[in-house]
Design a protein around this motif. Structure first.
Motif, PDB file in Angstrom:
ATOM      1  N   ARG A  73      46.929  12.367   4.758  1.00  0.00           N
ATOM      2  CA  ARG A  73      47.922  13.357   4.324  1.00  0.00           C
ATOM      3  C   ARG A  73      49.339  12.884   4.657  1.00  0.00           C
ATOM      4  O   ARG A  73      50.253  13.035   3.864  1.00  0.00           O
ATOM      5  CB  ARG A  73      47.652  14.710   4.991  1.00  0.00           C
ATOM      6  CG  ARG A  73      46.424  15.385   4.420  1.00  0.00           C
ATOM      7  CD  ARG A  73      46.394  16.889   4.666  1.00  0.00           C
ATOM      8  NE  ARG A  73      45.224  17.448   3.978  1.00  0.00           N
ATOM      9  CZ  ARG A  73      44.038  17.624   4.569  1.00  0.00           C
ATOM     10  NH1 ARG A  73      43.886  17.325   5.840  1.00  0.00           N
ATOM     11  NH2 ARG A  73      43.025  18.083   3.874  1.00  0.00           N
ATOM     12  N   LYS A  74      49.470  12.302   5.835  1.00  0.00           N
ATOM     13  CA  LYS A  74      50.772  11.825   6.277  1.00  0.00           C
ATOM     14  C   LYS A  74      51.271  10.717   5.354  1.00  0.00           C
ATOM     15  O   LYS A  74      52.418  10.729   4.900  1.00  0.00           O
ATOM     16  CB  LYS A  74      50.631  11.272   7.702  1.00  0.00           C
ATOM     17  CG  LYS A  74      51.723  11.702   8.655  1.00  0.00           C
ATOM     18  CD  LYS A  74      51.508  10.952   9.920  1.00  0.00           C
ATOM     19  CE  LYS A  74      52.011  11.618  11.145  1.00  0.00           C
ATOM     20  NZ  LYS A  74      51.440  10.985  12.335  1.00  0.00           N
ATOM     21  N   GLU A  75      50.368   9.773   5.093  1.00  0.00           N
ATOM     22  CA  GLU A  75      50.723   8.623   4.259  1.00  0.00           C
ATOM     23  C   GLU A  75      51.132   9.095   2.855  1.00  0.00           C
ATOM     24  O   GLU A  75      52.126   8.618   2.304  1.00  0.00           O
ATOM     25  CB  GLU A  75      49.511   7.683   4.184  1.00  0.00           C
ATOM     26  CG  GLU A  75      49.760   6.370   3.484  1.00  0.00           C
ATOM     27  CD  GLU A  75      50.667   5.440   4.266  1.00  0.00           C
ATOM     28  OE1 GLU A  75      50.743   5.593   5.499  1.00  0.00           O
ATOM     29  OE2 GLU A  75      51.323   4.579   3.629  1.00  0.00           O
ATOM     30  N   LEU A  76      50.374  10.050   2.319  1.00  0.00           N
ATOM     31  CA  LEU A  76      50.667  10.537   0.974  1.00  0.00           C
ATOM     32  C   LEU A  76      52.008  11.268   0.935  1.00  0.00           C
ATOM     33  O   LEU A  76      52.793  11.106   0.002  1.00  0.00           O
ATOM     34  CB  LEU A  76      49.548  11.467   0.484  1.00  0.00           C
ATOM     35  CG  LEU A  76      48.176  10.797   0.306  1.00  0.00           C
ATOM     36  CD1 LEU A  76      47.110  11.836   0.025  1.00  0.00           C
ATOM     37  CD2 LEU A  76      48.222   9.774  -0.825  1.00  0.00           C
ATOM     38  N   ALA A  77      52.270  12.033   2.014  1.00  0.00           N
ATOM     39  CA  ALA A  77      53.526  12.781   2.065  1.00  0.00           C
ATOM     40  C   ALA A  77      54.710  11.824   2.157  1.00  0.00           C
ATOM     41  O   ALA A  77      55.727  12.008   1.481  1.00  0.00           O
ATOM     42  CB  ALA A  77      53.508  13.736   3.255  1.00  0.00           C
ATOM     43  N   GLN A  78      54.534  10.795   2.991  1.00  0.00           N
ATOM     44  CA  GLN A  78      55.611   9.825   3.164  1.00  0.00           C
ATOM     45  C   GLN A  78      55.977   9.153   1.854  1.00  0.00           C
ATOM     46  O   GLN A  78      57.121   8.870   1.564  1.00  0.00           O
ATOM     47  CB  GLN A  78      55.157   8.748   4.146  1.00  0.00           C
ATOM     48  CG  GLN A  78      55.816   8.869   5.500  1.00  0.00           C
ATOM     49  CD  GLN A  78      55.184   7.917   6.486  1.00  0.00           C
ATOM     50  OE1 GLN A  78      54.633   6.891   6.104  1.00  0.00           O
ATOM     51  NE2 GLN A  78      55.279   8.259   7.749  1.00  0.00           N
ATOM     52  N   ARG A  79      54.958   8.890   1.053  1.00  0.00           N
ATOM     53  CA  ARG A  79      55.191   8.192  -0.210  1.00  0.00           C
ATOM     54  C   ARG A  79      55.437   9.169  -1.357  1.00  0.00           C
ATOM     55  O   ARG A  79      55.563   8.754  -2.510  1.00  0.00           O
ATOM     56  CB  ARG A  79      53.977   7.335  -0.559  1.00  0.00           C
ATOM     57  CG  ARG A  79      53.800   6.145   0.353  1.00  0.00           C
ATOM     58  CD  ARG A  79      52.445   5.529   0.099  1.00  0.00           C
ATOM     59  NE  ARG A  79      52.166   4.428   0.993  1.00  0.00           N
ATOM     60  CZ  ARG A  79      52.357   3.161   0.672  1.00  0.00           C
ATOM     61  NH1 ARG A  79      52.843   2.832  -0.493  1.00  0.00           N
ATOM     62  NH2 ARG A  79      52.069   2.202   1.537  1.00  0.00           N
ATOM     63  N   ASN A  80      55.400  10.453  -0.997  1.00  0.00           N
ATOM     64  CA  ASN A  80      55.653  11.465  -2.020  1.00  0.00           C
ATOM     65  C   ASN A  80      54.680  11.380  -3.191  1.00  0.00           C
ATOM     66  O   ASN A  80      55.074  11.492  -4.346  1.00  0.00           O
ATOM     67  CB  ASN A  80      57.080  11.301  -2.546  1.00  0.00           C
ATOM     68  CG  ASN A  80      57.796  12.622  -2.454  1.00  0.00           C
ATOM     69  OD1 ASN A  80      57.126  13.673  -2.401  1.00  0.00           O
ATOM     70  ND2 ASN A  80      59.109  12.593  -2.428  1.00  0.00           N
ATOM     71  N   LEU A  81      53.411  11.173  -2.875  1.00  0.00           N
ATOM     72  CA  LEU A  81      52.413  11.055  -3.936  1.00  0.00           C
ATOM     73  C   LEU A  81      51.740  12.395  -4.177  1.00  0.00           C
ATOM     74  O   LEU A  81      51.412  13.106  -3.234  1.00  0.00           O
ATOM     75  CB  LEU A  81      51.348  10.019  -3.550  1.00  0.00           C
ATOM     76  CG  LEU A  81      51.826   8.567  -3.464  1.00  0.00           C
ATOM     77  CD1 LEU A  81      50.729   7.697  -2.896  1.00  0.00           C
ATOM     78  CD2 LEU A  81      52.250   8.058  -4.837  1.00  0.00           C
ATOM     79  N   ASN A  82      51.545  12.720  -5.431  1.00  0.00           N
ATOM     80  CA  ASN A  82      50.868  13.962  -5.779  1.00  0.00           C
ATOM     81  C   ASN A  82      49.361  13.715  -5.858  1.00  0.00           C
ATOM     82  O   ASN A  82      48.803  13.461  -6.919  1.00  0.00           O
ATOM     83  CB  ASN A  82      51.414  14.471  -7.117  1.00  0.00           C
ATOM     84  CG  ASN A  82      50.657  15.701  -7.575  1.00  0.00           C
ATOM     85  OD1 ASN A  82      50.076  16.421  -6.755  1.00  0.00           O
ATOM     86  ND2 ASN A  82      50.641  15.937  -8.878  1.00  0.00           N
ATOM     87  N   VAL A  83      48.733  13.739  -4.687  1.00  0.00           N
ATOM     88  CA  VAL A  83      47.300  13.465  -4.620  1.00  0.00           C
ATOM     89  C   VAL A  83      46.632  14.609  -3.890  1.00  0.00           C
ATOM     90  O   VAL A  83      47.137  15.104  -2.884  1.00  0.00           O
ATOM     91  CB  VAL A  83      47.036  12.143  -3.858  1.00  0.00           C
ATOM     92  CG1 VAL A  83      45.543  11.921  -3.683  1.00  0.00           C
ATOM     93  CG2 VAL A  83      47.665  10.973  -4.585  1.00  0.00           C
ATOM     94  N   LYS A  84      45.487  15.063  -4.427  1.00  0.00           N
ATOM     95  CA  LYS A  84      44.782  16.168  -3.783  1.00  0.00           C
ATOM     96  C   LYS A  84      43.783  15.601  -2.768  1.00  0.00           C
ATOM     97  O   LYS A  84      43.004  14.710  -3.087  1.00  0.00           O
ATOM     98  CB  LYS A  84      44.050  16.980  -4.863  1.00  0.00           C
ATOM     99  CG  LYS A  84      43.323  18.155  -4.312  1.00  0.00           C
ATOM    100  CD  LYS A  84      43.612  19.399  -5.147  1.00  0.00           C
ATOM    101  CE  LYS A  84      42.832  20.575  -4.605  1.00  0.00           C
ATOM    102  NZ  LYS A  84      43.640  21.496  -3.830  1.00  0.00           N
ATOM    103  N   VAL A  85      43.835  16.113  -1.545  1.00  0.00           N
ATOM    104  CA  VAL A  85      42.879  15.690  -0.524  1.00  0.00           C
ATOM    105  C   VAL A  85      41.880  16.821  -0.311  1.00  0.00           C
ATOM    106  O   VAL A  85      42.259  17.948  -0.035  1.00  0.00           O
ATOM    107  CB  VAL A  85      43.587  15.363   0.802  1.00  0.00           C
ATOM    108  CG1 VAL A  85      42.573  14.910   1.853  1.00  0.00           C
ATOM    109  CG2 VAL A  85      44.630  14.279   0.591  1.00  0.00           C
ATOM    110  N   ILE A  86      40.601  16.506  -0.478  1.00  0.00           N
ATOM    111  CA  ILE A  86      39.565  17.528  -0.358  1.00  0.00           C
ATOM    112  C   ILE A  86      38.550  17.116   0.708  1.00  0.00           C
ATOM    113  O   ILE A  86      38.109  15.971   0.742  1.00  0.00           O
ATOM    114  CB  ILE A  86      38.810  17.717  -1.702  1.00  0.00           C
ATOM    115  CG1 ILE A  86      39.788  18.085  -2.817  1.00  0.00           C
ATOM    116  CG2 ILE A  86      37.727  18.767  -1.579  1.00  0.00           C
ATOM    117  CD1 ILE A  86      39.149  18.113  -4.188  1.00  0.00           C
ATOM    118  N   GLY A  87      38.197  18.052   1.560  1.00  0.00           N
ATOM    119  CA  GLY A  87      37.115  17.803   2.512  1.00  0.00           C
ATOM    120  C   GLY A  87      35.802  18.181   1.859  1.00  0.00           C
ATOM    121  O   GLY A  87      35.675  19.273   1.320  1.00  0.00           O
TER     122      GLY A  87
END
Lengths: 155, 640
Positions: B52-66
């Motif tokens: 989540r951190k990495e995606l936020a840093q790169r501003n990527l619109n990716v859904k993370v699902i458990g």
């Protein structure tokens, strides 16, 4: 915390919450134990009096289930799994290592009440055997030395 | 909140969620992380956080699902990445420090990280990736067939909509609208489904007994008190697909005429309990539990009861006593719970897996289900495959598959080229089978005939380094400690058996001990009140039957060939095989190994404490176990 300073107020609200429910002895004891860390005699007496359940029955239930403790517990609870998968992968050695390093025997606490050690049967994470749970953190594929190192760092 | 008033609305909702998911599939990248207990224990939460951190840093619109557990425990944490329009690719054993690299290469550059990727899932209308194995091709999955676990690891267990999109609650809708309760029971009987808790009683017949029983209200109970050490099938299903169990129980409630159901789940499974609570709550919101379900007039409610740590509560009458808030002691049957169960009312108790199979049976029909598996054991079996095996994990296979196929094809055989010794099925109340029985088909009757039991699904593989006497003693320690103490054969018989086995494992066995074991075992099997006492001698009896020579060696020669029982063996170095690499010398903590570099080493038996460190590190098999020249017990006797 010494027993004479036991605050019995939370018991009242727990009993209130289960007033309508039939056969709620087990969840009541679970929640009371959650508060005190074990089931103090005074707490059982209070439940008995307020809910009108004979204390012998409470005691019977409390001693039947492995989850309930009647003695004080250390600050940190170390649970070592000795389920089959963990057993064949060396759980016995972990228990022996902890006993020595922490000065505590299974089911008991060290003299300073810092650690309590429990042996449990299967936490359902056999793929990571052998495992131990310290407080709520799971340590998979562990051994005595690394576990002791982690535990000693706890406050 | 959308209360579904009729089955059409359920279907509309399914279609709209499917469309939404397909849209997302086409337009948004998704990361799926296995968040079962085992995944979390392996570090999945940290990996998810890093992701989540990495995606936020790169501003990527990716859904993370458990998601739940897909069954490959040995490869946890598992991270799947799915780019729009491209297949879902699984990465195994992901560590937090690998996350930035995965994000950079796969999510940003669209390049699969081949050396970390395990496999891809094949989907209709999506072009597979080149040079990457498919799940269907992985040895671990090739022979599996997933029905009870079809959604585990595939959907987000905390979102009812994903379950609905995967045909969830369609079985219930079908039962409520187009079938009478008796039709449901007939369908279940025709399917041949046998109780997955282990006893293998026909589920449909059980339901019928309860339906015909006099007395109201009636109750539906789910036995989720999975207490066998080495078993985690039910946990994974409850964590990975809780709605399937809820739907199955609701169908059962309709069939037998119950208004309320109880799920009795062991307290050691906090995540399963949490997911169940959430799922029950969501089902209520959509009108799939509660009053007037789907507008059909049928009402059903579910209550969750936490166990408090007592193995015997897996026995149905003990479980019922525990729900009632009493000590979990079994009582004699009859009357069976179907006649007099919870609060003395007719109650139907089934295992988690039986309920989770039910919606699929109703939806796809008895014919479909009964064609899977064997004639008398239809459908699939779920096993937790553990112990000394390469692919530790959770598997679902068609009944009739052989033990050999499970252990060698699905399980990948023994690690470190060790020799297979035995496989234990049915947990501490089951039995073990030796190599000669490996071609036994896995079904209720064949396993029982071979000397083990189906059990509820634990399958533990042991290799040459496991002592069968100690292994049996381990199960006995467990089972006798868990005896509730109500009946004498179980309470005292278990203790006596344990004493005999302990004696043998300590080298103090007597020649008459094997007869003693058989005598006590027979008494316990015939006279105990419940299955716990009747089956406690099972593992001992089976291992005595198949590994008698090991017991005899312990008693006669004070020799433990597996190198487990202290003081009953010694390590020796084979001078022909030993190249003098010095690994064992380094590993030895008691200065018991001597030898020059490149010369065969020797163990000084006086210093050796049999810790086994040298045996563990020797990759060449140059260290072997042989009888002690003077067994320890004789040394002790001489001292006394």
């Amino acid at each position: 915390m010494s027993d004479d300073a036991l605050d019995l107020a939370p018991i009242e609200s727990i009993l209130d919450a289960f007033k309508q429910e039939k056969g709620a002895v087990i969840p009541i004891l679970q929640q009371v134990q959650e508060i005190y860390g074990y089931l103090p005699k005074e707490a059982l007496a209070a439940i008995s009096k307020k809910a009108g359940i004979p204390i012998t029955r409470l005691y019977g239930v409390a001693t039947f289930y492995a989850q309930f403790r009647l003695t004080r517990r250390g600050r940190h609870l170390v649970k070592v799994c000795d389920g089959t998968a963990c057993h064949v992968r060396g759980a016995t050695k972990i228990v022996a290592g902890l006993e020595e390093a922490l000065n505590v025997s299974p089911g008991g606490s060290d003299p300073d009440y810092k650690y309590s050690l429990e042996i449990v049967y299967c936490l359902g994470s056999c793929g990571l055997a052998p495992i131990a749970v310290v407080d709520d953190k799971v340590y998979g594929k562990t051994d005595a030395d690394s576990l002791v190192e982690q535990i000693k760092q706890l406050p | 909140m959308t209360v579904l008033d009729n089955p059409e609305q359920l279907n509309d909702l399914r279609l709209s969620v499917l469309e939404h998911l397909n849209n997302r599939r086409a337009n948004q990248a998704v990361v799926l992380i296995g968040m079962g207990t085992c995944g979390i224990a392996a570090g999945a939460s940290e990996v998810a956080e890093a992701m989540r951190k990495e995606l936020a840093q790169r501003n990527l619109n990716v859904k993370v699902i458990g998601v739940g557990c897909i069954g490959m425990c040995v490869k946890e944490p598992l991270v799947d990445i799915q780019l729009p329009g491209r297949p879902r690719v699984t990465y195994a054993n992901v560590k937090t420090d690998m996350v930035p690299h995965l994000v950079e290469e796969h999510l940003v550059n669209g390049q699969i990280v081949k050396k970390l990727a395990l496999a891809q899932m094949v989907e209709d209308g999506i072009q597979p990736e080149q040079e990457l194995d498919t799940y269907q091709n992985l040895p671990f999955y090739r022979k599996q067939l997933r029905i009870a676990m079809r959604n585990c690891g595939m959907i987000n267990p905390e979102d009812i909509l994903e379950y609905i999109a995967a045909d969830g609650y369609q079985g219930l809708a079908k039962a409520l609208t187009s079938m009478e309760p008796d039709d449901v029971i007939e369908e279940m009987k025709d399917s041949g489904l046998r109780g997955r808790g282990g006893a293998g009683f026909l589920t449909g017949v059980k339901w019928e007994f309860c339906r015909r029983a006099r007395g109201t209200p009636k109750y539906v109970i789910c036995n989720a008190d999975e207490g066998d050490p080495g078993a985690f099938m039910d946990r994974s299903i409850l964590e990975g697909d809780p709605h399937a169990v809820i739907e199955g129980m609701t169908i059962a409630g309709y069939a037998i005429g119950a208004r309320d159901g109880y799920i009795y789940c062991r307290a050691e499974y906090p995540l399963a309990i949490q997911r169940l609570e959430k799922a029950i709550c969501q089902a209520h919101e959509y009108g799939l539990l509660g009053e007037n379900i789907l507008g059909t007039g049928f009402s059903f409610d579910l209550h969750l009861k936490e166990g408090a740590g007592a193995f015997v509560c897996g026995e149905e009458t003990a479980l019922i006593a525990s729900i009632e808030g009493k000590r979990g002691e079994p009582r004699p049957r009859p009357p069976f719970p179907a006649v007099s169960g919870l609060w003395g009312k007719p109650s139907n108790v089934n295992n988690v897996k039986s309920y989770s199979l039910t919606p699929q049976i109703i939806l796809n029909g008895a014919d479909w289900f009964s064609k899977i598996g064997t004639e008398k054991s239809t459908g699939t079996a779920v096993f937790a495959l553990t112990g000394k095996i390469k692919n530790t994990g959770l598997i679902e296979v068609p009944m009739g598959i052989t033990l050999r196929e499970i252990i060698y094809d699905v399980g990948g055989g023994m690690p470190r080229n060790k020799r297979f010794k035995a496989v234990q099925t049915g947990g501490p109340l089951g039995g073990c089978l030796p190599e000669s029985a490996l071609d036994t088909p896995v079904d209720f009757d064949s396993l029982t005939q071979a000397g083990a039991t189906m059990g509820s699904g634990g399958m533990i593989v042991v290799d040459q380094d496991t002592c069968m006497v100690e292994f049996a003693r381990y199960f006995l320690t467990f089972a006798s400690a868990e005896s509730c103490g109500k009946c004498v054969p179980c309470r005292i018989g278990g203790q006596r058996l344990l004493e005999v086995l302990t004696r043998i494992a300590e080298g103090k066995g007597r020649p008459e001990d094997l007869n003693e074991i058989e005598y006590i075992s027979t008494q316990m099997q015939q006279a105990s009140l419940c299955a716990l006492g009747q089956l406690t001698p099972g593992p001992v009896m089976a291992s005595l039957r198949f590994f008698r020579e090991e017991y005899e060696a312990h008693i006669r020669d004070h020799f433990c060939q597996a190198g487990v029982c202290k003081g009953m063996f010694q390590y020796e170095i084979d001078e022909v095989k030993c190249p003098g690499c010095g690994l064992c010398l380094k590993a030895c903590t008691s200065n018991a190994i001597i030898g020059e570099k490149k010369q065969p080493h020797v163990i000084n038996q006086v210093n050796c404490i049999q810790c086994g460190a040298c045996y563990e590190v020797c990759n060449l098999g140059a260290i072997h176990i042989s009888p002690r020249v003077v067994p320890l017990v004789e040394v002790e006797e001489a001292v006394d």
